[in-house]
Design an enzyme around this catalytic site. Structure first.
Site, PDB file in Angstrom:
ATOM      1  N   GLY A  18       0.781  -1.221   0.000  1.00 43.04           N
ATOM      2  CA  GLY A  18       0.000   0.000   0.000  1.00 43.04           C
ATOM      3  C   GLY A  18       0.820   1.281   0.000  1.00 43.04           C
ATOM      4  O   GLY A  18       2.051   1.272   0.014  1.00 43.04           O
ATOM      5  N   HIS A  35      12.030  10.433  33.344  1.00 40.87           N
ATOM      6  CA  HIS A  35      12.778  11.682  33.245  1.00 40.87           C
ATOM      7  C   HIS A  35      14.159  11.396  32.650  1.00 40.87           C
ATOM      8  O   HIS A  35      14.805  10.422  33.041  1.00 40.87           O
ATOM      9  CB  HIS A  35      12.934  12.309  34.640  1.00 40.87           C
ATOM     10  CG  HIS A  35      13.769  13.550  34.657  1.00 40.87           C
ATOM     11  ND1 HIS A  35      13.254  14.776  34.282  1.00 40.87           N
ATOM     12  CD2 HIS A  35      15.071  13.763  34.988  1.00 40.87           C
ATOM     13  CE1 HIS A  35      14.213  15.689  34.392  1.00 40.87           C
ATOM     14  NE2 HIS A  35      15.322  15.091  34.828  1.00 40.87           N
TER      15      HIS A  35
END
Length: 450
Positions: free
Chosen positions: A40, A432
């Protein structure tokens, strides 16, 4: 050949349905007119290769020769596409699946004739799925048939890299290529026929995007309509506001459905005024048993929408028949400029019109102290905007113009679908340093939408 499922076009929905039907013991025929499109649009000329080029462009240093760097990037893109294309072919090499290379046209409601290299093949399906996708819209103006004029597919293999690139069209596709080619080293000019830049986006967000593109060196011309093109030692685009010279021109003026050769009228399949196949809420066309999926049905042109189309058709044919397009909630989208722009749910205009008591949180990326990742990677352009129902504390929508926004927007989308409260994002414990930490700080600035 009579099969249980006949799929026309090897897109995301079609190939997934083909695999699922085959795994369920059904007979399947999949028609694809180009071996280069196995898998596709997304993996061959759309999402994957263009984003591979975006990432490569972002990695170019000032000391890198633009031409050689671009050629190397294109070679890497081609290698990736080749691998994915071959893998998709292998996915359908299973019992019950027949691949037919050729161009299909309807001769009846659920019957097609396919023109192949070996001759014509007639196929009939109990269920038929049309997934032929969309292609770039052409500009029918004098001179725009020049070899210097490209679309979003052909420009991926332009050689040499143009020193100057004019982009006709200021939509999301045009902006992605503007950002990409600027980072590769081209001088890019966008010719946007609209008077407003990104008119469907909140004005402050649009201005932040415009300023970011200007900062990277893109020239943006608003209210400009091309009239013709002259091709000599370089291209000259003549417009209503003067002439623009470049080595190449990219036309990014939207996409149109690929239905012209399908002979839909022979099947009694209706199309709308733009040529897209008309479908109902379960993606069924005007002919029972015939469905249209992906870009060809006029819905949002995203691969993940095509994947969800597969779920709806599967449920309609093989399941309980309860899935609907209207069931979709909080569908996100991202434009992969640098940094990416992502949107889900309500924007400010929609929030104001909703009649709800709305809170808004807004902060520039460069000023979000709790979000060090943009500073670490050296990209601090951008803006966060989130909207919250003041009465229920549920999240209504977000616009995130920031590094990693393509990931952050999915978290907001999930929060909306689950009815999560603002505290779930604001008080969350996130890794973090990460971009997710922005929610801790930004959602602490909620104020009534005046």
């Amino acid at each position: 050949m009579d099969v249980d499922l006949l799929v026309i076009g090897w897109g995301k929905a079609g190939k997934t349905l083909a695999g699922r039907f085959a795994a369920a013991g059904k007979t399947v025929a999949l028609v694809e007119r180009s071996p280069e499109m196995y898998g596709g649009t997304c993996i061959n000329i759309g999402c994957v290769p263009t984003k591979d080029l975006v990432v490569s462009a972002e990695e170019r240093r000032d000391s890198d020769d633009p031409q050689e760097f671009f050629r190397t990037a294109v070679a890497g893109r081609d290698a990736l596409v080749g691998t994915l294309n071959a893998a998709n072919h292998q996915m359908l090499e299973k019992p019950g699946v027949t691949l037919v290379d050729g161009t299909a046209r309807f001769t009846g409601p659920r019957t097609v004739v396919v023109d192949t290299a070996e001759g014509q093949v007639e196929l009939t399906g109990e269920t038929v799925v049309i997934g032929t996708g969309a292609t770039s819209r052409r500009v029918d103006l004098p001179g725009f048939d020049s070899p210097r004029v490209f679309d979003s597919t052909t420009i991926q293999h332009i050689d040499p890299l143009p020193k100057r690139l004019v982009i006709v069209g200021g939509g999301f596709i045009g902006l992605e290529f503007a950002s990409m080619f600027t980072h590769f080293g081209s001088k890019v000019t966008i010719l946007d026929r609209g008077e407003e830049f990104l008119p469907r986006v909140d004005r402050d967000v649009a201005e932040a995007v415009r300023q970011t593109l200007l900062d990277m060196g893109v020239t943006i011309e608003q209210g400009v309509r091309p009239t013709s093109l002259d091709d000599g030692t370089h291209a000259v685009v003549h417009t209503t506001k003067g002439d623009f010279a470049a080595e190449a021109v990219l036309v990014a003026a939207g996409r149109v459905p690929v239905t012209g050769e399908l002979g839909l009228e022979a099947a009694g399949i209706e199309v709308d005024e733009r040529g897209f196949v008309v479908v109902d809420d379960q993606l069924q066309t005007s002919v029972p048993g015939v469905y249209a999926v992906g870009d060809v049905n006029g819905g949002p042109q995203f691969t993940y929408i095509s994947l969800d189309d597969n779920r709806i058709v599967w449920d309609a044919v093989m399941g309980q028949g309860t899935r609907r397009r209207s069931d979709r909630v909080a569908v996100p989208n991202t434009t992969f400029i640098t940094p990416p722009l992502s949107v889900v749910g309500m924007d400010e205009t929609q929030a104001r019109k909703s009649g709800r008591n709305v809170l808004m949180a807004k902060k520039e990326v460069a000023k979000i102290a709790a979000m060090p990742r943009p500073k670490i990677v050296g990209e601090t352009h951008g803006l966060f905007k989130l909207f919250v129902n003041a009465d229920s504390q549920e999240i209504l929508g977000a616009t995130i113009f920031s590094i990693d926004s393509q990931e952050l927007v999915n978290m907001v989308a999930l929060a909306i679908r689950l009815g999560a409260k603002v505290s779930d994002l604001r008080d969350g414990i996130w890794t973090h340093p990460s971009s997710t930490e922005a929610f801790n700080e930004v959602l602490g600035t909620l104020e009534p939408l005046a």
